[in-house]
Design a protein around this motif. Structure first.
Motif, mmCIF file in Angstrom:
data_model
loop_
_atom_site.group_PDB
_atom_site.id
_atom_site.type_symbol
_atom_site.label_atom_id
_atom_site.label_comp_id
_atom_site.label_asym_id
_atom_site.label_seq_id
_atom_site.Cartn_x
_atom_site.Cartn_y
_atom_site.Cartn_z
ATOM 1 N N GLU A 28 -9.447 -17.433 -3.685
ATOM 2 C CA GLU A 28 -9.670 -17.931 -5.046
ATOM 3 C C GLU A 28 -8.963 -19.268 -5.294
ATOM 4 N N VAL A 29 -7.674 -19.327 -4.966
ATOM 5 C CA VAL A 29 -6.857 -20.481 -5.336
ATOM 6 C C VAL A 29 -6.251 -21.180 -4.122
ATOM 7 N N ALA A 30 -5.748 -20.397 -3.162
ATOM 8 C CA ALA A 30 -5.022 -20.972 -2.019
ATOM 9 C C ALA A 30 -5.924 -21.893 -1.219
ATOM 10 N N ARG A 31 -5.364 -23.032 -0.805
ATOM 11 C CA ARG A 31 -6.116 -24.014 -0.045
ATOM 12 C C ARG A 31 -5.253 -24.601 1.070
ATOM 13 N N ALA A 32 -5.905 -25.088 2.103
ATOM 14 C CA ALA A 32 -5.324 -25.897 3.180
ATOM 15 C C ALA A 32 -3.986 -25.361 3.666
ATOM 16 N N PHE A 33 -2.909 -26.100 3.400
ATOM 17 C CA PHE A 33 -1.614 -25.770 3.977
ATOM 18 C C PHE A 33 -1.049 -24.464 3.428
ATOM 19 N N GLU A 34 -1.383 -24.125 2.182
ATOM 20 C CA GLU A 34 -0.897 -22.851 1.662
ATOM 21 C C GLU A 34 -1.555 -21.685 2.380
ATOM 22 N N VAL A 35 -2.827 -21.821 2.710
ATOM 23 C CA VAL A 35 -3.513 -20.783 3.489
ATOM 24 C C VAL A 35 -2.824 -20.598 4.838
ATOM 25 N N THR A 36 -2.514 -21.712 5.491
ATOM 26 C CA THR A 36 -1.851 -21.666 6.795
ATOM 27 C C THR A 36 -0.471 -21.041 6.674
ATOM 28 N N PHE A 37 0.281 -21.438 5.638
ATOM 29 C CA PHE A 37 1.635 -20.893 5.462
ATOM 30 C C PHE A 37 1.614 -19.388 5.320
ATOM 31 N N TRP A 38 0.802 -18.865 4.406
ATOM 32 C CA TRP A 38 0.829 -17.424 4.161
ATOM 33 C C TRP A 38 0.347 -16.619 5.363
ATOM 34 N N ARG A 39 -0.684 -17.099 6.043
ATOM 35 C CA ARG A 39 -1.147 -16.367 7.227
ATOM 36 C C ARG A 39 -0.063 -16.337 8.299
ATOM 37 N N SER A 40 0.588 -17.480 8.534
ATOM 38 C CA SER A 40 1.657 -17.532 9.528
ATOM 39 C C SER A 40 2.858 -16.696 9.092
ATOM 40 N N PHE A 41 3.163 -16.717 7.792
ATOM 41 C CA PHE A 41 4.291 -15.933 7.276
ATOM 42 C C PHE A 41 4.073 -14.440 7.520
ATOM 43 N N ILE A 191 7.617 -16.882 17.637
ATOM 44 C CA ILE A 191 8.162 -18.237 17.464
ATOM 45 C C ILE A 191 7.102 -19.155 16.865
ATOM 46 N N GLY A 192 5.890 -19.085 17.380
ATOM 47 C CA GLY A 192 4.821 -19.937 16.878
ATOM 48 C C GLY A 192 4.517 -19.683 15.411
ATOM 49 N N ALA A 193 4.480 -18.420 15.033
ATOM 50 C CA ALA A 193 4.207 -18.096 13.624
ATOM 51 C C ALA A 193 5.331 -18.598 12.727
ATOM 52 N N ALA A 194 6.587 -18.455 13.167
ATOM 53 C CA ALA A 194 7.722 -18.901 12.367
ATOM 54 C C ALA A 194 7.708 -20.427 12.209
ATOM 55 N N ILE A 195 7.429 -21.149 13.302
ATOM 56 C CA ILE A 195 7.372 -22.617 13.222
ATOM 57 C C ILE A 195 6.248 -23.062 12.284
ATOM 58 N N SER A 196 5.080 -22.447 12.420
ATOM 59 C CA SER A 196 3.942 -22.811 11.585
ATOM 60 C C SER A 196 4.255 -22.584 10.106
ATOM 61 N N ALA A 197 4.875 -21.442 9.787
ATOM 62 C CA ALA A 197 5.220 -21.155 8.396
ATOM 63 C C ALA A 197 6.253 -22.152 7.869
ATOM 64 N N ALA A 198 7.271 -22.477 8.689
ATOM 65 C CA ALA A 198 8.325 -23.398 8.257
ATOM 66 C C ALA A 198 7.796 -24.811 8.036
ATOM 67 N N VAL A 199 6.895 -25.252 8.907
ATOM 68 C CA VAL A 199 6.374 -26.619 8.801
ATOM 69 C C VAL A 199 5.424 -26.765 7.616
ATOM 70 N N THR A 200 4.618 -25.750 7.359
ATOM 71 C CA THR A 200 3.608 -25.878 6.306
ATOM 72 C C THR A 200 4.119 -25.514 4.920
ATOM 73 N N LEU A 201 5.275 -24.846 4.822
ATOM 74 C CA LEU A 201 5.797 -24.481 3.499
ATOM 75 C C LEU A 201 6.030 -25.698 2.600
ATOM 76 N N PRO A 202 6.732 -26.749 3.059
ATOM 77 C CA PRO A 202 6.910 -27.924 2.172
ATOM 78 C C PRO A 202 5.581 -28.561 1.759
ATOM 79 N N LEU A 203 4.591 -28.542 2.679
ATOM 80 C CA LEU A 203 3.296 -29.139 2.372
ATOM 81 C C LEU A 203 2.481 -28.266 1.418
ATOM 82 N N ALA A 204 2.780 -26.969 1.400
ATOM 83 C CA ALA A 204 2.045 -26.042 0.540
ATOM 84 C C ALA A 204 2.684 -25.892 -0.842
ATOM 85 N N TRP A 205 3.908 -26.379 -1.013
ATOM 86 C CA TRP A 205 4.635 -26.193 -2.272
ATOM 87 C C TRP A 205 4.067 -27.090 -3.371
ATOM 88 N N PRO A 206 3.931 -26.600 -4.604
ATOM 89 C CA PRO A 206 4.257 -25.265 -5.100
ATOM 90 C C PRO A 206 3.166 -24.252 -4.737
#
Length: 312
Positions: A28-41, A191-206
């Protein structure tokens, strides 16, 4: 595990992998980097719990002493996770999946350069046909294509490139028996999931994902990524690599079908035609490789039985 059961499970794995595109289309709302962050998280959270229950304190030892192969593999997993989901938000599911289907050929090329593996003529032929298929897919649409589709395709190319590096690292480790026993590369998925979540979190914020979106993304993180990866690692002990690569191509077919039926995302005629060329090249390449291996095995067994009989 019998061979037939392993094949059935691998088909199930590809079916689970293939749901990413159609599920993403229902956010509904999540897009691009936020989608990547939550899936990796969600993937990292599930993998952390699963590996802790499986390995206990041994997990921390493997992370501390895994060496460069573990961390390079983890970095490649993070690139694959990130590029895949970002590409899905930019272009069609068909474009992303068919581009990813180049992975086996890219892996063969890189393994040939890095590990000295000689590529048979059939693989070179498959590379040429697959290249023609990709050119047909995108060449006729370059003039009128939207920038986001071109960008999405370029981002999607990061997936097979990273997969090629990842598989080459795993091959290099596996071919050193003593080294391989000491270092398990399964934690690299975490490790890959943790790196992906950490890198995309700032780009997905807020973060703006709704509860509906979080439910779908949790499904992707656990059932589309973590669980099938765990199963696939176990199946690699039963199925030969060429057969696994051949079966993994079912993800492309399943994924395009899901997007077509579940999200009304009809692929263009050029995408279908070029995709068939790519898939056909890959299937023929892997099938000929399997046939050659089976013929070689069939020749070896009778010779061994003759030598055991001791005939004059």
């Amino acid at each position: 595990m019998t061979h037939g059961r392993a094949v059935a499970l691998m088909v199930l794995v590809t079916l689970m992998w293939s749901i990413a595109g159609v599920v993403t289309r229902h956010l509904e709302v999540a897009r691009a980097f936020e989608v990547t962050f939550w899936r990796s998280f969600f993937n990292a959270a599930f993998m952390a719990v699963a590996l802790l229950l499986w390995k206990g304190r041994g997990l921390w030892e493997e992370l501390r002493h895994g060496g460069w192969p573990l961390w390079v593999s983890g970095l490649m997993w993070s690139i694959m996770y990130t590029c895949f989901m970002v590409a899905l938000t930019l272009t069609t599911v068909a474009n992303v999946l068919v581009t990813m289907a180049l992975g086996p050929l890219m892996t063969a090329l890189l393994a040939g350069l890095a590990l000295g593996h000689r590529l048979p003529a059939r693989t070179w032929g498959a590379i040429a046909v697959a290249g023609a298929g990709i050119a047909w897919m995108y060449g006729r649409e370059l003039a009128g294509a939207e920038l986001r589709h071109l960008l999405g395709t370029l981002v999607a190319l990061g997936v097979p490139l990273a997969a090629a590096v990842n598989w080459t690292v795993i091959q290099r480790t596996t071919h050193q028996p003593t080294y391989a026993r000491r270092r398990d590369l399964l934690p690299a998925v975490l490790i890959g999931a943790a790196i992906s979540a950490a890198v995309t979190l700032p780009l997905a914020w807020p973060l703006q994902a709704s509860a509906h979106d979080l439910g779908l993304l949790a499904t992707l993180g656990v059932f589309q990524l973590a669980v099938p990866c765990l199963i696939a690692v176990q199946l690699a002990r039963v199925l030969p690599a060429p057969e696994m690569a051949l079966l993994a191509l079912l993800e492309v077919i399943f994924g395009v079908a899901w997007a077509w039926l579940g999200a009304n995302e009809v692929p263009s005629p050029q995408a279908l035609q070029g995709g068939l060329l790519v898939l056909g090249a890959l299937v023929v390449n892997e099938a000929l490789g399997l046939r050659r291996a089976r013929l070689a095995a069939g020749i070896t067994v009778p010779e061994a039985s003759i030598s055991r009989r001791g005939d004059p």
